[in-house]
Motif scaffolding. Structure first.
Motif, mmCIF file in Angstrom:
data_model
loop_
_atom_site.group_PDB
_atom_site.id
_atom_site.type_symbol
_atom_site.label_atom_id
_atom_site.label_comp_id
_atom_site.label_asym_id
_atom_site.label_seq_id
_atom_site.Cartn_x
_atom_site.Cartn_y
_atom_site.Cartn_z
ATOM 1 N N GLY A 100 0.673 4.096 -2.832
ATOM 2 C CA GLY A 100 0.362 5.486 -2.439
ATOM 3 C C GLY A 100 1.490 6.423 -2.862
ATOM 4 O O GLY A 100 1.255 7.516 -3.380
ATOM 5 N N GLU A 120 -2.134 -1.872 -9.955
ATOM 6 C CA GLU A 120 -3.071 -2.096 -8.844
ATOM 7 C C GLU A 120 -3.959 -3.296 -9.150
ATOM 8 O O GLU A 120 -4.216 -4.127 -8.273
ATOM 9 C CB GLU A 120 -3.919 -0.858 -8.607
ATOM 10 N N GLN A 128 -4.488 -6.728 -6.987
ATOM 11 C CA GLN A 128 -5.752 -6.943 -6.279
ATOM 12 C C GLN A 128 -5.984 -8.416 -5.916
ATOM 13 O O GLN A 128 -6.346 -8.747 -4.793
ATOM 14 C CB GLN A 128 -6.925 -6.436 -7.115
ATOM 15 N N ASP A 186 0.837 -1.211 0.000
ATOM 16 C CA ASP A 186 0.000 0.000 0.000
ATOM 17 C C ASP A 186 0.866 1.254 0.000
ATOM 18 O O ASP A 186 0.554 2.239 -0.657
ATOM 19 C CB ASP A 186 -0.899 0.036 1.245
ATOM 20 N N ALA A 201 -0.111 -8.866 2.500
ATOM 21 C CA ALA A 201 -0.269 -7.926 3.614
ATOM 22 C C ALA A 201 0.926 -7.964 4.563
ATOM 23 O O ALA A 201 1.175 -7.019 5.304
ATOM 24 C CB ALA A 201 -1.554 -8.238 4.370
ATOM 25 N N ALA A 213 -4.030 -9.344 -2.791
ATOM 26 C CA ALA A 213 -3.863 -8.297 -1.778
ATOM 27 C C ALA A 213 -3.620 -8.852 -0.380
ATOM 28 O O ALA A 213 -2.689 -8.435 0.309
ATOM 29 C CB ALA A 213 -5.063 -7.378 -1.784
#
Ligand code: M6R
Length: 619
Positions: free
Chosen positions: A19, A55, A59, A15, A66, A62
């Motif tokens: 970002g 992205e 997906q 993430d 983590a 995901a």
């Protein structure tokens, strides 16, 4: 060109990388990719096109990723090789995975040497070759940091590279040599890497701008910075930035560009406050800083810049010559650097660059310093290369500009030029003191005036929208003006090409009859900048010349100028009754909004126009 982001620490890295890349997309957006360690396994996801593509690739996995805590990412502006997935970064070679910003100049020699040993890169990039050099060092038994240092010794050119290694998964190593690279300590433990401060601001405002020849190592034990040449540890102080992360968002506007156009009044106020000593009441009281003294000593100024910044330099020439009676040359950096220019003994060379990273402008500053010529910079980015390499720097305070098309940074550069002109004028030209004082009193009111002019449903914005509906199908546009409206016309044409992909030319109105008028017919729109100034009547003669050849006229002039209005097919009124030196500050937003509205009607990607990047760090 190209955006790099990297992280090692306690946060979920995928993430964070995405970002960060979103913040850096303005640096290039023809392909994107990330690499990270999930456990001990290296994962690479990359794709041609914009960040959304990567992205989507992520997906599906995901939750699986983590746990990943170290990684690197890249958004590319292609230099070597087409913008394909294969050429996208990160590049994986053996145990090494890397992202790169800059150019490896001796890439052909390296490639030939590899080919002699039957080794062939998978991409067409210069960047991937660096991976082979590092892998060779690893194979010779070196540790990762040492391997990076040694490999760097084998490349020439301006390059910043951030890399990871399968043999040491919890470590990210970044080397700055030319292209900008910043690092920061994450307050919750960890180290951030990025091409500029924007991805980092979400986590901390204390940013270290690496020096050329710095190697930053991030791992469990935090951040270390080493000298590339010797491997010795060095200390680098962090700079505290005053840009808040909220200023990086769109704030309810459909595009960053529109938001940034509307932020211009604040950008002007902040730049006034930064460059002037607001405790003083006399006209143009420059705040004390090293550049002021250097500027005052100049007997000639050479202003050097590219693109939109060059247009700010052109305006600077009009103002500084007129108010301060100081000779000014304006030069395109890309030409000046390869000439053998004659620079007078008392000249000062001033580079103007919103990013402070434009390769051609920096090359001029370096060359001039090497010749012993005093150098100054005007930039919007603290810690940028221009800020560090020019002898002294003036900062505009436009805040972060995300849209690739320069808007608020341009107006802030123009303001810096006018402040130089006014302050030098006060010192050098007592005969004009009354005029300079009157100008200053109007100048401090300018931000408020501009704010009212930019009101969403106001006469100026409405008139632009109305006109755009009728002119969008035109074959092409000419922008014409005289005096200070001429650089604004050049800027208007550049903006229209840049974001709406419509052919446009900017001309000094008096030049049309020397050739370009042959292009005029009823399919052509001529945008005539004729505010109430010393040049208005002459510009109107030029308007008549093109009108009689069929052109449709989009006039921009004083709101009460009924006689000009009656000659125009479309009419955009700008505020009246101001010192003519201030007119570019109200004409420019008209140019920006015109291009913006036409780009929206055409449906282009306003904030990320094709083929462009925000900082042009290659020549
Ligand atoms: O960062 P700089 O001001 O040095 O950039 C110079 C040009 O690349 C830049 O102004 C370019 O022309 C912009 N895309 C204009 O909107």
């Amino acid at each position: 060109m190209c955006g790099i982001v990297g992280y090692v620490g306690s946060r979920p890295v995928v993430d964070l990388l995405i970002g960060g890349l979103r913040r850096l997309e303005y640096r290039g957006y023809d392909s994107t990719g990330v690499a990270f360690f999930s456990g001990q396994t290296l994962q690479v996801r990359k794709s041609e096109g914009k960040l959304e593509n990567v992205e989507k690739l992520l997906q599906a996995d995901a939750t699986r990723f983590a746990d990943a805590r170290s990684g690197i990412g890249h958004t590319r502006w292609a230099t070597h090789g087409k913008p394909t997935t294969q050429n996208a970064h990160p590049h994986e070679v053996g145990d090494v995975v890397l992202v790169h910003n800059g150019i490896i100049e001796n890439y052909q020699d390296i490639k030939a040497e590899l080919a002699r040993h039957g080794r062939h890169p998978r991409s067409e990039t210069d960047s991937e070759l660096f991976g082979f050099l590092v892998q060779d060092e690893l194979d010779a038994g070196r540790e990762f940091v040492e391997a990076m240092r040694r490999a760097f010794g084998k490349i020439r050119g301006q390059a910043s590279i951030v890399a990871m290694c399968r043999r040491e998964p919890g470590r990210v190593v970044g080397v700055r040599n030319g292209s900008p690279l910043v690092v920061a300590r994450d307050p919750s433990g960890g180290v951030l890497f990025a091409s500029d401060a924007q991805p980092v601001l979400e986590y901390t405002r204390d940013v270290i701008f690496l020096e050329n020849g710095d190697v930053a190592v991030g791992d469990d034990s935090g951040l270390r910075i080493l000298e590339l040449a010797t491997g010795r540890e060095v200390r680098r102080e962090a700079t505290r930035l005053d840009w808040s992360p909220e200023r990086l968002d769109k704030g309810g506007y459909p595009h960053y560009m529109l938001k940034e156009i509307h932020e211009q009044p604040v950008a002007l106020i902040d730049t006034l406050n930064a460059l002037l000593d607001r405790a003083k009441t006399d006209a143009f009281p420059m705040a004390p800083q090293p550049g002021v003294e250097l500027l005052a000593k100049a007997r000639e100024l050479v202003l050097v810049a590219c693109g939109t910044s060059y247009h700010a330099a052109l305006l600077g020439k009009y103002w500084i010559e007129s108010l301060a009676r100081l000779p000014v040359q304006v030069e395109l950096a890309s030409e000046f650097r390869y000439r053998d220019p004659v620079v007078g003994a008392d000249s000062v060379v001033l580079g103007i660059s919103q990013s402070g990273e434009t390769a051609d402008t920096l090359a001029v500053i370096r060359d001039m310093r090497a010749r012993g010529v005093p150098t100054l910079g005007v930039t919007n980015v603290r810690g940028s290369t221009l800020a560090r390499e020019a002898q002294a720097v003036f900062y505009t305070s436009a805040g972060p500009e995300i849209g690739v098309a320069a808007t608020k940074t341009f107006l802030s550069q123009c303001l810096a030029m006018l402040l130089f002109a006014g302050s030098l004028g006060v010192k050098r030209n007592p005969a004009h003191r009354a005029r300079v004082e009157a100008l200053f009193h109007q100048l401090v009111k300018l931000p408020h005036l501009l704010e009212s002019a930019l009101e969403d449903q106001g006469p100026l914005t409405q008139a632009i929208r109305n006109a755009c509906g009728s002119v969008q199908e035109a074959k092409g546009f000419f922008f014409i003006g005289r005096g200070t409206s001429y650089p604004v016309a050049l800027e208007g044409a550049l903006k229209l090409k840049e974001i709406a992909y419509i052919h446009a030319e900017g001309y000094a109105a008096g030049e049309l009859k020397h050739g370009p008028i042959a292009m005029i017919d009823d399919q052509m729109i001529v945008v005539v900048l004729a505010p109430r100034d010393a040049w208005r009547d002459k510009t109107i003669s030029n308007l008549e010349e093109v009108k009689s050849r069929g052109a449709r006229i989009l006039g921009v002039g004083a709101s009460a100028d009924e006689s000009l209005r009656s000659l125009c097919d479309f009419w955009v009124p700008v505020p009246d009754a101001m010192d003519e030196s201030l007119l570019p500050f109200v004409l420019t937003p008209v140019m920006q909004l015109l291009s913006y509205e036409l780009a929206c009607l055409k449906g282009t990607d306003v904030d990320k126009p094709r083929n462009l990047a925000k900082s042009v760090t290659v020549e």
